[in-house]
Write a protein that holds these residues in place. Sequence first.
Motif, PDB file in Angstrom:
ATOM      1  N   PRO A  76       0.800  -1.233   0.000  1.00  0.00           N
ATOM      2  CA  PRO A  76       0.000   0.000   0.000  1.00  0.00           C
ATOM      3  C   PRO A  76       0.826   1.273   0.000  1.00  0.00           C
ATOM      4  CG  PRO A  76      -0.879  -1.584   1.586  1.00  0.00           C
ATOM      5  CD  PRO A  76       0.421  -2.140   1.093  1.00  0.00           C
ATOM      6  N   ILE A  77       1.955   1.295   0.697  1.00  0.00           N
ATOM      7  CA  ILE A  77       2.719   2.529   0.857  1.00  0.00           C
ATOM      8  C   ILE A  77       3.316   3.029  -0.449  1.00  0.00           C
ATOM      9  CG2 ILE A  77       4.990   1.516   1.339  1.00  0.00           C
ATOM     10  CD1 ILE A  77       5.243   3.579   3.640  1.00  0.00           C
ATOM     11  N   LEU A  78       3.494   2.137  -1.425  1.00  0.00           N
ATOM     12  CA  LEU A  78       4.128   2.523  -2.675  1.00  0.00           C
ATOM     13  C   LEU A  78       3.200   3.342  -3.565  1.00  0.00           C
ATOM     14  CD1 LEU A  78       6.053  -0.766  -3.581  1.00  0.00           C
ATOM     15  CD2 LEU A  78       6.920   1.256  -2.401  1.00  0.00           C
ATOM     16  N   HIS A  79       1.911   3.346  -3.263  1.00  0.00           N
ATOM     17  CA  HIS A  79       0.937   4.035  -4.112  1.00  0.00           C
ATOM     18  C   HIS A  79       0.643   5.424  -3.560  1.00  0.00           C
ATOM     19  CE1 HIS A  79       0.603   0.199  -6.042  1.00  0.00           C
ATOM     20  NE2 HIS A  79       0.255  -0.365  -4.906  1.00  0.00           N
ATOM     21  N   GLN A  80       1.657   6.252  -3.522  1.00  0.00           N
ATOM     22  CA  GLN A  80       1.494   7.614  -3.027  1.00  0.00           C
ATOM     23  C   GLN A  80       2.473   8.528  -3.745  1.00  0.00           C
ATOM     24  OE1 GLN A  80       3.355   8.707   0.830  1.00  0.00           O
ATOM     25  NE2 GLN A  80       3.714   6.510   1.110  1.00  0.00           N
ATOM     26  N   GLU A  81       2.216   9.821  -3.619  1.00  0.00           N
ATOM     27  CA  GLU A  81       3.153  10.806  -4.127  1.00  0.00           C
ATOM     28  C   GLU A  81       3.913  11.424  -2.971  1.00  0.00           C
ATOM     29  OE1 GLU A  81       1.325  13.716  -6.618  1.00  0.00           O
ATOM     30  OE2 GLU A  81       1.147  12.327  -8.321  1.00  0.00           O
ATOM     31  N   VAL A  82       5.179  11.707  -3.212  1.00  0.00           N
ATOM     32  CA  VAL A  82       6.026  12.399  -2.244  1.00  0.00           C
ATOM     33  C   VAL A  82       6.566  13.647  -2.931  1.00  0.00           C
ATOM     34  CG1 VAL A  82       8.162  12.292  -0.910  1.00  0.00           C
ATOM     35  CG2 VAL A  82       6.638  10.305  -0.979  1.00  0.00           C
ATOM     36  N   ASN A  83       6.282  14.784  -2.352  1.00  0.00           N
ATOM     37  CA  ASN A  83       6.701  16.067  -2.932  1.00  0.00           C
ATOM     38  C   ASN A  83       6.226  16.230  -4.373  1.00  0.00           C
ATOM     39  OD1 ASN A  83       8.078  16.890  -0.562  1.00  0.00           O
ATOM     40  ND2 ASN A  83       9.825  15.612  -1.124  1.00  0.00           N
ATOM     41  N   GLY A  84       5.003  15.745  -4.628  1.00  0.00           N
ATOM     42  CA  GLY A  84       4.399  15.922  -5.948  1.00  0.00           C
ATOM     43  C   GLY A  84       4.838  14.924  -6.990  1.00  0.00           C
TER      44      GLY A  84
END
Length: 406
Positions: A11-19
């Motif tokens: 689950p954690i891989l499906h996100q944006e970090v700093n856009g």
Amino acid sequence: MDVKAIRELFPILHQEVNGHPLVYLDSAATSQKPASVIKALEDYYKLDNSNVHRGVHTLGTRATDKYEGARDKVKHFINAESSRQVIFTRGTTTAINTVAYSYGRHNLSEGDEIVITPMEHHSNIIPWQQTAKATGAVLKYVPLQPDGTISMNDVKEMITDRTKIVAIMHVSNVLGTINPVKEIAEIAHQHGAIMLVDGAQGAPHMKIDVQDLNCDFYAFSGHKMCGPTGIGVLYGKEALLEAMEPVEFGGEMIDFVHLHDSTWKELPWKFEGGTPIIAGAIGLGAAIDFLMEIGLEDIEKHEEKITQYALEQLQSIDGISIYGPKHRAGLVTFNLTDVHPHDTATVLDAEGIAVRAGHHCAQPLMRWLEVTATARASFYLYNTFEDVDRFVEGLKKTKEYFGDVF
């Protein structure tokens, strides 16, 4: 191995970090957790939360079955002869300290030798420094070759009849060096020494068979192999563990307690004082199920391909220094000329790319490399070739940025 399908399970891989979509390249520090491990932890706390070994009620029985079931999974994962040889600890650090204190301080005397290498993690240096100071033993280091490997000729020269303990990491967390621990164990045994393997970077990435390695102790952590933090394993040969004294005293590890004396439980519980790490062990068991279903051999092959691809792509960057041997485990440690590794990691983070920067708990190795710190990208089963491309492009942007600054 379907990496795209595997990524869907984290689950954690499906996100944006700093856009930017997250590119996680810090698995050597800690791996990410699949949904099945998270669910195992949630189910324990929602459905089975109870102490183990102590109650006869249903929740206690279920918790105990899952906890001891996890021990049995570890046994099969590393091919131990018996689950009695599997001690749950807080991690690799605790496991090594247990051996250093319980075995080392009771079996070493002045002039005896402990043999390690300069590439060791601090967790496999400091316990032996303290053991040597407490016993009068001599701490000896196998020298490193220019590429960060060790020579078997040097090993044979360094291990003598005075050597009582050899403690060497399976895989370097900085160089990616894969040490020939099976061959080293054979030499150690020829001289009557015992062999401890720091498997923190080995167990998550390759198939481990402790009987084939014939090591006396093998230590590893759950959080680097898709499991929870705060749980680890010490494997030991049964005769050695039987002869060793516990290092923590209290509930759970006792047999009978009298006013002035006590006796200990049998293996493995005599080393697990207090309420054990129940949820952590259950989560580790779920992580082992996950890794075994995918296959350690396939994971290792995937990491080899990713790492070689990364090494090839990094050659296109001028002014990059890469540390370690050509044949290595799944990580690349490097520096960019005139750019501090912390600055490199900061710029990469702005692009959504997570790498490690610092001395990596390996200050003696940093001094050998003649640097104060390095940056490190480490790969695991969920990383893709596209991750490497993003990483390389991020490094090029880093060079451009600091080229403009200076």
